[in-house]
Design a protein around this motif. Structure first.
Motif, PDB file in Angstrom:
ATOM      1  N   ARG A  40      14.241 -26.449  -7.495  1.00  0.00           N
ATOM      2  CA  ARG A  40      14.025 -25.086  -7.025  1.00  0.00           C
ATOM      3  C   ARG A  40      15.150 -24.663  -6.079  1.00  0.00           C
ATOM      4  O   ARG A  40      15.703 -23.559  -6.180  1.00  0.00           O
ATOM      5  CB  ARG A  40      12.670 -25.002  -6.324  1.00  0.00           C
ATOM      6  CG  ARG A  40      12.241 -23.622  -5.996  1.00  0.00           C
ATOM      7  CD  ARG A  40      10.871 -23.591  -5.333  1.00  0.00           C
ATOM      8  NE  ARG A  40      10.196 -22.362  -5.635  1.00  0.00           N
ATOM      9  CZ  ARG A  40      10.635 -21.158  -5.285  1.00  0.00           C
ATOM     10  NH1 ARG A  40      11.759 -21.014  -4.624  1.00  0.00           N
ATOM     11  NH2 ARG A  40       9.951 -20.074  -5.613  1.00  0.00           N
ATOM     12  N   SER A  67      17.961 -21.746  -6.714  1.00  0.00           N
ATOM     13  CA  SER A  67      18.034 -20.686  -5.693  1.00  0.00           C
ATOM     14  C   SER A  67      19.418 -20.589  -5.061  1.00  0.00           C
ATOM     15  O   SER A  67      19.788 -19.538  -4.532  1.00  0.00           O
ATOM     16  CB  SER A  67      17.009 -20.937  -4.586  1.00  0.00           C
ATOM     17  OG  SER A  67      15.708 -20.878  -5.082  1.00  0.00           O
ATOM     18  N   GLU A 108      23.776 -15.151  -9.859  1.00  0.00           N
ATOM     19  CA  GLU A 108      22.744 -15.521 -10.825  1.00  0.00           C
ATOM     20  C   GLU A 108      23.307 -15.745 -12.227  1.00  0.00           C
ATOM     21  O   GLU A 108      22.835 -16.599 -12.973  1.00  0.00           O
ATOM     22  CB  GLU A 108      21.651 -14.455 -10.861  1.00  0.00           C
ATOM     23  CG  GLU A 108      20.467 -14.835 -11.704  1.00  0.00           C
ATOM     24  CD  GLU A 108      19.287 -13.891 -11.542  1.00  0.00           C
ATOM     25  OE1 GLU A 108      18.426 -13.933 -12.430  1.00  0.00           O
ATOM     26  OE2 GLU A 108      19.224 -13.131 -10.558  1.00  0.00           O
ATOM     27  N   ASP A 121      15.684 -14.587 -16.113  1.00  0.00           N
ATOM     28  CA  ASP A 121      15.778 -14.173 -14.719  1.00  0.00           C
ATOM     29  C   ASP A 121      15.521 -15.355 -13.779  1.00  0.00           C
ATOM     30  O   ASP A 121      14.620 -16.166 -14.017  1.00  0.00           O
ATOM     31  CB  ASP A 121      14.741 -13.068 -14.478  1.00  0.00           C
ATOM     32  CG  ASP A 121      14.793 -12.523 -13.081  1.00  0.00           C
ATOM     33  OD1 ASP A 121      15.782 -11.844 -12.747  1.00  0.00           O
ATOM     34  OD2 ASP A 121      13.829 -12.782 -12.328  1.00  0.00           O
ATOM     35  N   ARG A 122      16.303 -15.460 -12.721  1.00  0.00           N
ATOM     36  CA  ARG A 122      16.155 -16.556 -11.763  1.00  0.00           C
ATOM     37  C   ARG A 122      14.722 -16.638 -11.226  1.00  0.00           C
ATOM     38  O   ARG A 122      14.165 -17.722 -11.089  1.00  0.00           O
ATOM     39  CB  ARG A 122      17.133 -16.385 -10.591  1.00  0.00           C
ATOM     40  CG  ARG A 122      17.044 -17.533  -9.604  1.00  0.00           C
ATOM     41  CD  ARG A 122      17.755 -17.331  -8.272  1.00  0.00           C
ATOM     42  NE  ARG A 122      18.920 -16.497  -8.281  1.00  0.00           N
ATOM     43  CZ  ARG A 122      20.124 -16.887  -7.865  1.00  0.00           C
ATOM     44  NH1 ARG A 122      20.320 -18.107  -7.436  1.00  0.00           N
ATOM     45  NH2 ARG A 122      21.133 -16.041  -7.866  1.00  0.00           N
ATOM     46  N   GLU A 123      14.126 -15.488 -10.918  1.00  0.00           N
ATOM     47  CA  GLU A 123      12.755 -15.497 -10.389  1.00  0.00           C
ATOM     48  C   GLU A 123      11.770 -16.085 -11.393  1.00  0.00           C
ATOM     49  O   GLU A 123      10.821 -16.760 -11.009  1.00  0.00           O
ATOM     50  CB  GLU A 123      12.330 -14.092  -9.961  1.00  0.00           C
ATOM     51  CG  GLU A 123      12.986 -13.632  -8.674  1.00  0.00           C
ATOM     52  CD  GLU A 123      12.809 -14.614  -7.515  1.00  0.00           C
ATOM     53  OE1 GLU A 123      11.662 -15.079  -7.289  1.00  0.00           O
ATOM     54  OE2 GLU A 123      13.805 -14.913  -6.838  1.00  0.00           O
ATOM     55  N   GLU A 124      12.004 -15.835 -12.666  1.00  0.00           N
ATOM     56  CA  GLU A 124      11.146 -16.410 -13.705  1.00  0.00           C
ATOM     57  C   GLU A 124      11.315 -17.933 -13.753  1.00  0.00           C
ATOM     58  O   GLU A 124      10.332 -18.664 -13.910  1.00  0.00           O
ATOM     59  CB  GLU A 124      11.472 -15.789 -15.060  1.00  0.00           C
ATOM     60  CG  GLU A 124      10.521 -16.194 -16.157  1.00  0.00           C
ATOM     61  CD  GLU A 124      10.811 -15.502 -17.473  1.00  0.00           C
ATOM     62  OE1 GLU A 124      10.463 -16.087 -18.512  1.00  0.00           O
ATOM     63  OE2 GLU A 124      11.379 -14.382 -17.471  1.00  0.00           O
ATOM     64  N   LEU A 156      12.193 -19.837 -11.222  1.00  0.00           N
ATOM     65  CA  LEU A 156      11.572 -20.367 -10.003  1.00  0.00           C
ATOM     66  C   LEU A 156      10.051 -20.395 -10.136  1.00  0.00           C
ATOM     67  O   LEU A 156       9.405 -21.363  -9.714  1.00  0.00           O
ATOM     68  CB  LEU A 156      12.003 -19.549  -8.788  1.00  0.00           C
ATOM     69  CG  LEU A 156      13.491 -19.632  -8.437  1.00  0.00           C
ATOM     70  CD1 LEU A 156      13.831 -18.661  -7.306  1.00  0.00           C
ATOM     71  CD2 LEU A 156      13.907 -21.049  -8.080  1.00  0.00           C
ATOM     72  N   GLN A 157       9.477 -19.363 -10.736  1.00  0.00           N
ATOM     73  CA  GLN A 157       8.029 -19.334 -10.952  1.00  0.00           C
ATOM     74  C   GLN A 157       7.616 -20.451 -11.906  1.00  0.00           C
ATOM     75  O   GLN A 157       6.585 -21.095 -11.704  1.00  0.00           O
ATOM     76  CB  GLN A 157       7.590 -17.974 -11.488  1.00  0.00           C
ATOM     77  CG  GLN A 157       6.088 -17.847 -11.635  1.00  0.00           C
ATOM     78  CD  GLN A 157       5.357 -18.004 -10.310  1.00  0.00           C
ATOM     79  OE1 GLN A 157       5.647 -17.329  -9.340  1.00  0.00           O
ATOM     80  NE2 GLN A 157       4.406 -18.921 -10.255  1.00  0.00           N
TER      81      GLN A 157
END
Length: 150
Positions: free
Chosen positions: A18, A22, A27, A79-82, A84-85
């Motif tokens: 993670r 991050s 990105e 997407d980076r947030e995806e 990380l989730q």
């Protein structure tokens, strides 16, 4: 005792994954490949998520996860947030699944053939920790290389 050690190692290294994802300054660099490096960090991350959700989540935790290994290496620009989730979800799946095990289950034969011969669940779980760490090192190297160049 081994179960707690495994939970600790998976938790530690998934949280390091993670942190690595991050830490990319740009990105877009998550998906960058170089001449001598054919797997991007994003694809290695997808591969680790798929691997752990298959061999721990599906087979031990009975999550019903359906793996598409080919997409782990062909999908781009998630997407980076995806990502990380997905890592966060994998942390929960691994912990919940390992909580279902006891020492007797560790010694039992792993339910599916993964290598050229059957192994114990214990052997496969130890293998999965080293597999995670191996690719985590590749991601760290990739990040330092592409963030330096970009």
């Amino acid at each position: 005792m081994l179960i707690e050690v495994l939970k600790s190692l998976f938790n530690r290294d998934l949280n390091r994954l993670r942190t690595e994802i991050s830490s990319y300054k740009n990105e877009e660099n998550l998906w960058r490949v170089e001449e001598s490096i054919t797997n991007s960090a994003g694809n290695l991350c997808l591969h680790l998520i798929g691997n752990l959700n298959t061999y721990i989540g599906k087979e031990i935790g009975n999550t019903g996860y359906v793996r598409n290994r080919e997409l782990e290496f062909s999908l781009k620009n998630v997407d980076r947030e995806e990502l990380l989730q997905s890592i966060d979800n994998t942390i929960k799946v691994v912990e919940t699944s390992l909580d279902k095990l006891d020492e007797r289950a560790l010694a039992a034969e792993y339910p599916i053939l993964v290598f050229d011969q059957k192994t114990s669940t214990e052997f496969l779980l130890v293998h999965l920790t080293t597999h995670l760490t191996y690719h985590l090192g590749q991601i760290n190297y990739h990040r330092r290389m592409v963030d330096r160049v970009a």
